[in-house]
Design an enzyme around this catalytic site. Structure first.
Site, PDB file in Angstrom:
ATOM      1  N   GLU A   1     -59.586   3.935  84.263  1.00  0.00           N
ATOM      2  CA  GLU A   1     -59.513   3.717  85.721  1.00  0.00           C
ATOM      3  C   GLU A   1     -59.513   5.029  86.507  1.00  0.00           C
ATOM      4  OE1 GLU A   1     -56.244   0.971  86.281  1.00  0.00           O
ATOM      5  OE2 GLU A   1     -57.167  -0.518  84.974  1.00  0.00           O
TER       6      GLU A   1
ATOM      7  N   ASN B   1     -62.927   3.537  80.434  1.00  0.00           N
ATOM      8  CA  ASN B   1     -62.750   2.118  80.733  1.00  0.00           C
ATOM      9  C   ASN B   1     -62.422   1.975  82.225  1.00  0.00           C
ATOM     10  OD1 ASN B   1     -62.245  -0.631  79.734  1.00  0.00           O
ATOM     11  ND2 ASN B   1     -60.074  -0.257  80.077  1.00  0.00           N
TER      12      ASN B   1
ATOM     13  N   HIS C   1     -62.194  -8.116  84.837  1.00  0.00           N
ATOM     14  CA  HIS C   1     -61.207  -9.014  85.449  1.00  0.00           C
ATOM     15  C   HIS C   1     -61.937  -9.710  86.600  1.00  0.00           C
ATOM     16  CE1 HIS C   1     -57.921  -7.569  83.036  1.00  0.00           C
ATOM     17  NE2 HIS C   1     -58.225  -6.317  83.338  1.00  0.00           N
TER      18      HIS C   1
ATOM     19  N   GLU D   1     -61.592  -6.401  78.902  1.00  0.00           N
ATOM     20  CA  GLU D   1     -60.379  -7.073  79.394  1.00  0.00           C
ATOM     21  C   GLU D   1     -60.731  -8.362  80.128  1.00  0.00           C
ATOM     22  OE1 GLU D   1     -57.805  -4.386  81.604  1.00  0.00           O
ATOM     23  OE2 GLU D   1     -58.256  -2.700  80.274  1.00  0.00           O
TER      24      GLU D   1
ATOM     25  N   ASP E   1     -61.067 -11.709  81.860  1.00  0.00           N
ATOM     26  CA  ASP E   1     -60.412 -12.942  82.303  1.00  0.00           C
ATOM     27  C   ASP E   1     -61.094 -13.378  83.595  1.00  0.00           C
ATOM     28  OD1 ASP E   1     -59.159 -11.143  84.114  1.00  0.00           O
ATOM     29  OD2 ASP E   1     -57.255 -11.185  83.006  1.00  0.00           O
TER      30      ASP E   1
HETATM   31  O1  G2I Z   1     -53.578  -5.090  85.268  1.00  0.00           O
HETATM   32  C1  G2I Z   1     -54.371  -5.676  84.300  1.00  0.00           C
HETATM   33  C2  G2I Z   1     -54.951  -4.646  83.386  1.00  0.00           C
HETATM   34  C3  G2I Z   1     -55.921  -3.743  84.127  1.00  0.00           C
HETATM   35  N1  G2I Z   1     -56.521  -2.763  83.258  1.00  0.00           N
HETATM   36  C4  G2I Z   1     -55.577  -1.964  82.490  1.00  0.00           C
HETATM   37  C5  G2I Z   1     -54.592  -2.834  81.758  1.00  0.00           C
HETATM   38  O2  G2I Z   1     -53.653  -2.030  81.088  1.00  0.00           O
HETATM   39  C6  G2I Z   1     -53.900  -3.786  82.707  1.00  0.00           C
HETATM   40  O3  G2I Z   1     -52.975  -4.549  81.922  1.00  0.00           O
HETATM   41  C7  G2I Z   1     -51.795  -4.892  82.551  1.00  0.00           C
HETATM   42  C8  G2I Z   1     -50.934  -5.661  81.578  1.00  0.00           C
HETATM   43  O4  G2I Z   1     -51.601  -6.854  81.245  1.00  0.00           O
HETATM   44  C9  G2I Z   1     -49.601  -6.006  82.222  1.00  0.00           C
HETATM   45  O5  G2I Z   1     -48.735  -6.597  81.244  1.00  0.00           O
HETATM   46  O6  G2I Z   1     -51.120  -3.741  82.941  1.00  0.00           O
HETATM   47  C10 G2I Z   1     -49.955  -4.053  83.674  1.00  0.00           C
HETATM   48  C11 G2I Z   1     -49.363  -2.780  84.252  1.00  0.00           C
HETATM   49  O7  G2I Z   1     -50.265  -2.134  85.042  1.00  0.00           O
HETATM   50  C12 G2I Z   1     -48.965  -4.777  82.780  1.00  0.00           C
HETATM   51  O8  G2I Z   1     -47.852  -5.196  83.534  1.00  0.00           O
HETATM   52  C13 G2I Z   1     -46.653  -4.602  83.258  1.00  0.00           C
HETATM   53  C14 G2I Z   1     -45.687  -5.052  84.346  1.00  0.00           C
HETATM   54  O9  G2I Z   1     -46.175  -4.605  85.588  1.00  0.00           O
HETATM   55  C15 G2I Z   1     -44.375  -4.466  84.109  1.00  0.00           C
HETATM   56  O10 G2I Z   1     -43.472  -4.972  85.056  1.00  0.00           O
HETATM   57  C16 G2I Z   1     -43.912  -4.750  82.705  1.00  0.00           C
HETATM   58  O11 G2I Z   1     -42.700  -4.098  82.439  1.00  0.00           O
HETATM   59  O12 G2I Z   1     -46.162  -4.947  81.991  1.00  0.00           O
HETATM   60  C17 G2I Z   1     -44.971  -4.294  81.714  1.00  0.00           C
HETATM   61  C18 G2I Z   1     -44.590  -4.548  80.258  1.00  0.00           C
HETATM   62  O13 G2I Z   1     -44.472  -5.920  80.030  1.00  0.00           O
END
Ligand code: G2I
Length: 467
Positions: free
Chosen positions: A170, A211, A247, A275, A277
């Protein structure tokens, strides 16, 4: 660089999908005897993807691996797993020099137990970055060293275990300019080339990717990415692949997706849907879920159509585990399985696009029969002994064949009727029941010494093969 584009073949089960049934018992009711092999369709995403020469992955949530429903889907359906969070900087190096590989190691162990590829996500990213890096006020030389130490330490730890790394994630604004992350503002444009060079030195065999999201269409942001990777390649920077997060929003799959991917593969890079969805305004109705299915299929087909698109990873397994509702209130239902881990139409859509079919991997039990037909002939008569082996259990049988010459004058172990050259033999009372794999015999005598070659013989309407 020695970095080449190829289709990855992960979970090498494709060869097992074309099964030849035993020739001697090949005939099935209504099918010709020569139908000796059938092509089975894969019934899981990973088998179907393997047969197409691509991988299919999912993001794995470390906290859910202990849920057996979740982990069974993750292992049965996917040939690649991406660390959803546990390999991010804040997880792996929360304070300087304090590396925590526990979550990533759990994923690697899971993947190795299940013959899966691991996709490492992610080394250099502005988000989920601990404050000691993000707000540390480091000088360029300090941050450069911190970045390189992080990349090197993490990649060394996982060398040989992680096939692909999102080295940089990003890096772009929507208009194609650089996102003002701490790396960009402190180190300048060159931080990306530096990160890739450091990654290549740490693990020369891992595939190194950049990515991003909203680069699926041909647009300003993907132009920024295209110009960057073109320039990196021109400088000899070791980069293998571009990840298109994907996404997506229902009904907004970009029409330029394929041509956009192709401009990157034309540079010699691999492209990956990293990724995927497709989110829907909640509640999602059945028409929307059907369109979502078509759109998962369409993205999958787009990857298959592009030589150099090596895999499709979906971002999470079920709707209940998805990041979407947290970030986009009122939207959701973005995944292949529903809140109860039941496969949605989107699952079937994606499986079908990969050439699979739900339940299609279950082999039909081989059914059929084989025949031995032994003739003892003299000038004015013949005795024929027929023996049939059946692959299925019989409860009564009827055998049909033709006799080119003569009249049956005697018979045994069957009830036989003849009409012209057509002969029908039915079971006698004592041999009506035959076990699967068993055989039965009967015989007859004729008044003809003509040469009888083995005729086509059918058992209960299905042709047998000749033993
Ligand atoms: O945002 C969707 C994805 C976009 N591209 C990069 C990916 O790394 C990103 O994944 C998401 C995860 O699916 C989430 O699970 O990234 C988020 C953070 O930017 C993740 O969320 C975080 C929550 O915001 C936190 O509150 C939490 O503590 O996940 C953390 C661990 O569960």
């Amino acid at each position: 660089m020695g970095r080449t584009v190829r289709r990855a073949a992960v979970g090498l089960t494709a060869g097992a999908l074309v099964l030849g049934f035993p020739v001697a018992v090949s005939a099935q009711a209504g099918e010709p005897a020569e139908a000796t092999a059938e092509t089975l369709q894969a019934s899981t995403l990973r088998d179907a993807a393997a047969s197409q020469g691509i991988f299919v992955g999912t993001a794995v949530n470390d906290g859910l691996l202990s849920n057996s429903t979740y982990s069974s889907i993750a292992s049965d359906e996917f040939s690649s797993v991406t660390a959803e969070n546990v390999m991010k900087w804040e997880s792996i190096q929360p304070s300087q020099g304090n590396f925590n590989f526990a979550g990533g190691d759990r994923l690697v162990n899971f993947a190795q137990a299940n013959d899966q590829q691991v996709w490492g996500h992610t080394l250099v990213w502005h988000s989920q970055l601990p404050s000691w890096v993000r707000d540390g006020g480091m000088s360029a030389s300090q941050l450069r060293q911190v970045m390189n130490t992080h990349i090197t330490t993490v990649m060394d730890h996982y060398e040989g275990d992680v096939a692909y790394w999102d080295v940089v994630n990003e890096a772009f604004n929507e208009d194609g300019t650089r996102r003002p992350s701490v790396f960009q503002t402190t180190l300048g444009d060159g931080y990306i080339a530096e990160a890739f060079r450091t990654a290549d030195a740490a693990d020369p065999n891992a595939k190194l990717c950049i990515n991003d999201y909203n680069i699926e269409a041909d647009n300003a942001k993907s132009d920024g990415m295209f110009n960057l990777v073109s320039s990196l390649l021109n400088q000899g920077v070791p980069i293998d692949c571009v990840g298109f997060q994907s996404h997506l929003i229902l009904d907004q799959v970009p029409s330029t997706f394929r041509s956009n991917l192709e401009r990157f593969t034309n540079l010699g890079l691999e492209v990956v849907i990293t990724e995927l969805d497709i989110r829907v305004s909640m509640p999602a109705d059945s028409a929307e879920l059907q369109r979502q299915s078509q759109q998962f299929a369409s993205v999958t087909s787009t990857c298959l159509a592009v030589e150099g698109c090596v895999g499709v990873t979906v971002w999470g397994i079920s709707d209940r585990d998805s990041w979407v509702p947290d970030v986009f209130p009122g939207e959701g239902a973005a995944c292949l399985w529903d809140d109860n881990y039941q496969p949605k139409p989107a699952y079937t859509g994606m499986l079908t696009a990969l050439g699979g079919e739900p339940g299609g991997g279950e082999p039909e039990p081989p059914t059929g029969c084989s025949v031995s037909y032994v003739v003892n002939r003299w000038n004015t008569g013949s005795v024929v002994e027929v023996r049939i082996t059946t692959s299925t259990a019989l409860n009564g049988w009827s055998v049909n064949f033709t006799l080119p010459a003569g009249t049956i004058t005697n018979h045994w172990n069957a009830q036989i009727t003849q009409s012209g050259t057509t002969v029908r033999a039915a079971n006698a009372a004592h041999n009506a029941n035959v076990a699967a794999g068993g055989s039965f015999g009967f015989g007859f005598q004729t008044n003809s010494g003509a040469t009888y070659t083995t005729p086509t013989i059918s058992l209960n309407g299905a042709n047998c093969t000749t033993a």
